[in-house]
Design a protein around this motif. Sequence first.
Motif, PDB file in Angstrom:
ATOM      1  N   TRP A 276       0.571  -1.344   0.391  1.00 21.31           N
ATOM      2  CA  TRP A 276       0.185  -0.076   0.099  1.00 21.31           C
ATOM      3  C   TRP A 276       0.635   1.232   0.126  1.00 21.31           C
ATOM      4  CZ3 TRP A 276      -3.935  -1.809   4.729  1.00 21.31           C
ATOM      5  CH2 TRP A 276      -4.948  -2.691   3.907  1.00 21.31           C
ATOM      6  N   GLY A 277       2.133   0.959   0.219  1.00 22.04           N
ATOM      7  CA  GLY A 277       2.915   2.203  -0.273  1.00 22.04           C
ATOM      8  C   GLY A 277       2.987   3.205  -1.087  1.00 22.04           C
ATOM      9  N   THR A 278       2.824   2.274  -2.317  1.00 21.94           N
ATOM     10  CA  THR A 278       3.421   2.767  -3.433  1.00 21.94           C
ATOM     11  C   THR A 278       2.397   4.025  -4.095  1.00 21.94           C
ATOM     12  OG1 THR A 278       1.514   1.382  -4.926  1.00 21.94           O
ATOM     13  CG2 THR A 278       3.538   0.611  -4.184  1.00 21.94           C
ATOM     14  N   GLY A 279       1.062   4.964  -2.888  1.00 18.41           N
ATOM     15  CA  GLY A 279       0.231   5.869  -3.503  1.00 18.41           C
ATOM     16  C   GLY A 279      -0.479   5.635  -4.373  1.00 18.41           C
ATOM     17  N   GLU A 280      -0.779   4.670  -4.803  1.00 20.54           N
ATOM     18  CA  GLU A 280      -1.927   4.202  -5.640  1.00 20.54           C
ATOM     19  C   GLU A 280      -2.825   3.074  -5.187  1.00 20.54           C
ATOM     20  OE1 GLU A 280      -3.795   4.385  -9.464  1.00 20.54           O
ATOM     21  OE2 GLU A 280      -2.102   6.070  -9.265  1.00 20.54           O
ATOM     22  N   PRO A 281      -3.408   3.796  -4.833  1.00 20.12           N
ATOM     23  CA  PRO A 281      -4.751   2.493  -4.681  1.00 20.12           C
ATOM     24  C   PRO A 281      -5.228   1.355  -5.305  1.00 20.12           C
ATOM     25  CG  PRO A 281      -5.966   4.783  -4.847  1.00 20.12           C
ATOM     26  CD  PRO A 281      -4.500   5.127  -5.610  1.00 20.12           C
ATOM     27  N   PRO A 282      -5.549   0.671  -3.904  1.00 23.87           N
ATOM     28  CA  PRO A 282      -5.932  -1.381  -4.804  1.00 23.87           C
ATOM     29  C   PRO A 282      -7.023  -0.734  -5.503  1.00 23.87           C
ATOM     30  CG  PRO A 282      -5.656  -1.191  -3.061  1.00 23.87           C
ATOM     31  CD  PRO A 282      -5.129   0.289  -3.152  1.00 23.87           C
ATOM     32  N   GLY A 283      -6.975  -1.305  -6.291  1.00 23.45           N
ATOM     33  CA  GLY A 283      -8.545  -2.088  -6.423  1.00 23.45           C
ATOM     34  C   GLY A 283      -9.529  -2.644  -5.898  1.00 23.45           C
ATOM     35  N   LEU A 284     -10.599  -3.470  -5.979  1.00 25.98           N
ATOM     36  CA  LEU A 284     -11.491  -3.267  -4.853  1.00 25.98           C
ATOM     37  C   LEU A 284     -11.228  -4.817  -4.582  1.00 25.98           C
ATOM     38  CD1 LEU A 284     -15.344  -2.196  -5.323  1.00 25.98           C
ATOM     39  CD2 LEU A 284     -13.774  -1.392  -3.138  1.00 25.98           C
ATOM     40  N   ALA A 285     -10.843  -5.865  -5.518  1.00 28.25           N
ATOM     41  CA  ALA A 285     -10.499  -7.135  -5.423  1.00 28.25           C
ATOM     42  C   ALA A 285      -9.046  -7.284  -4.253  1.00 28.25           C
ATOM     43  CB  ALA A 285     -10.094  -8.395  -6.655  1.00 28.25           C
ATOM     44  N   GLN A 286      -8.201  -6.622  -5.562  1.00 26.03           N
ATOM     45  CA  GLN A 286      -6.582  -6.503  -4.640  1.00 26.03           C
ATOM     46  C   GLN A 286      -6.491  -5.639  -2.827  1.00 26.03           C
ATOM     47  OE1 GLN A 286      -4.125  -7.946  -5.815  1.00 26.03           O
ATOM     48  NE2 GLN A 286      -3.473  -7.407  -4.154  1.00 26.03           N
ATOM     49  N   PHE A 287      -7.444  -4.746  -3.103  1.00 24.13           N
ATOM     50  CA  PHE A 287      -7.936  -4.967  -1.112  1.00 24.13           C
ATOM     51  C   PHE A 287      -8.325  -6.015   0.180  1.00 24.13           C
ATOM     52  CE2 PHE A 287     -10.449  -3.056   2.117  1.00 24.13           C
ATOM     53  CZ  PHE A 287      -9.375  -2.151   2.457  1.00 24.13           C
ATOM     54  N   LEU A 288      -9.749  -6.426  -0.838  1.00 23.94           N
ATOM     55  CA  LEU A 288      -9.886  -8.007  -0.189  1.00 23.94           C
ATOM     56  C   LEU A 288      -8.907  -8.613   0.305  1.00 23.94           C
ATOM     57  CD1 LEU A 288     -12.346  -9.137   1.037  1.00 23.94           C
ATOM     58  CD2 LEU A 288     -12.595 -10.608  -1.663  1.00 23.94           C
TER      59      LEU A 288
END
Length: 388
Positions: free
Chosen positions: A354-366
């Motif tokens: 999560w430290g890349t500054g780019e929010p993950p998509g919903l599936a990846q966050f799950l």
Amino acid sequence: MSPQGDTPTTGEDDWWDKLYDRSAPDTASGTAAGPPGRGRAPWEPKGPADDPPGAPRTFRLPRPRVEYVGDGPPTYEPEPTALPAARADELDQLVADTVLDGARYGTYTLRAASVRGDSARYRGEPRRDALLTARFGTGEAALVLVAVATGARGTERAHLAAADACHWIGEAVGRSHARLADDIRAGRRGDLKSGLHRLTDRSYGRLRARAADLGVAPGEYTAGLRCLLLTADPGCRTRVFFGVGEGGLFRLRDGVWQDIEPPVPDAAAMTGEPVVGYGSPPAETRDGDRLTMDLGITTPPSPYAEDPVPPPVEPFRFRASVARPGDTLLLVGPGLAEPLRGEPTLAEELARRWGTGEPPGLAQFLADTQLRVKGYADDRTGAAIWEA
């Protein structure tokens, strides 16, 4: 008409030929795909070479993997096993195994998920955590509420109490959303703290009343409740946290996790840190976050509520801080807070993802929230805010 037992010669072959081109060459060898005499099997997806000229190219997307960190795999299986018991006349009380949501407003992106724990999945118990994401109002005046609740362990109606806690705080915030959003934009932190404290107490009063209606002790129908309030105004970077009970509030800044959970008096006394008022941290941190001070001075009735409410059962936590571009703010229930604090490898892995500054998509966050750790099998519920 074909004799009985013969393979049909029309219709089906045409359908398969259209879906799987039997004459398409294999891109690696230049030969027809599959063994001689047959087309591509149904489980063999079409590749880019199979698309007709000018058609959108199709790709096979990888499925997100649920992994684990630590010294060994968890005891339970990574996927649901048994469903919770259901009653024909109480189907509205069933809780889904997983809830997933997200949005983008102003300068931030929201991701939220609640997943039934490995233990509950194995035993066929309902998810004790509840998650509410709601927007009140429109345009830049809109107010976003994220509420996470965890029902009391070992109680039959824990999932219902958690759902009620989220529902009732949502009702209270929704009725006062215009004033709350205005106070956040204007930086009236003292008004915010006293008002949200009162709204939270009112919600817990309703939980106690519900327990009385059910004929159970208040401790058998209650839940920890933790919330975030954010405006949709891109010019306002104030993020407000409030709640009661266990869980965690973390911030990922410059690749390092910070535990910014507001201390309660007892916890602060044990660590030797100064206590300002009722569970409040100092007025300003070394990172420049401006926080609300509560000096215990009697204040006039809150503008958010008029009816008297009983005293709080647990200390009320509040924090209002100013976000910086690149920050990731994470609000979690106890099932995710405990492994984040107890297993450094989990915190390091999530910081890397999560430290890349780019929010993950919903599936990846799950998938990220389900990163498993041996010895931690409770529900996983969290909401993360990525600041642009």
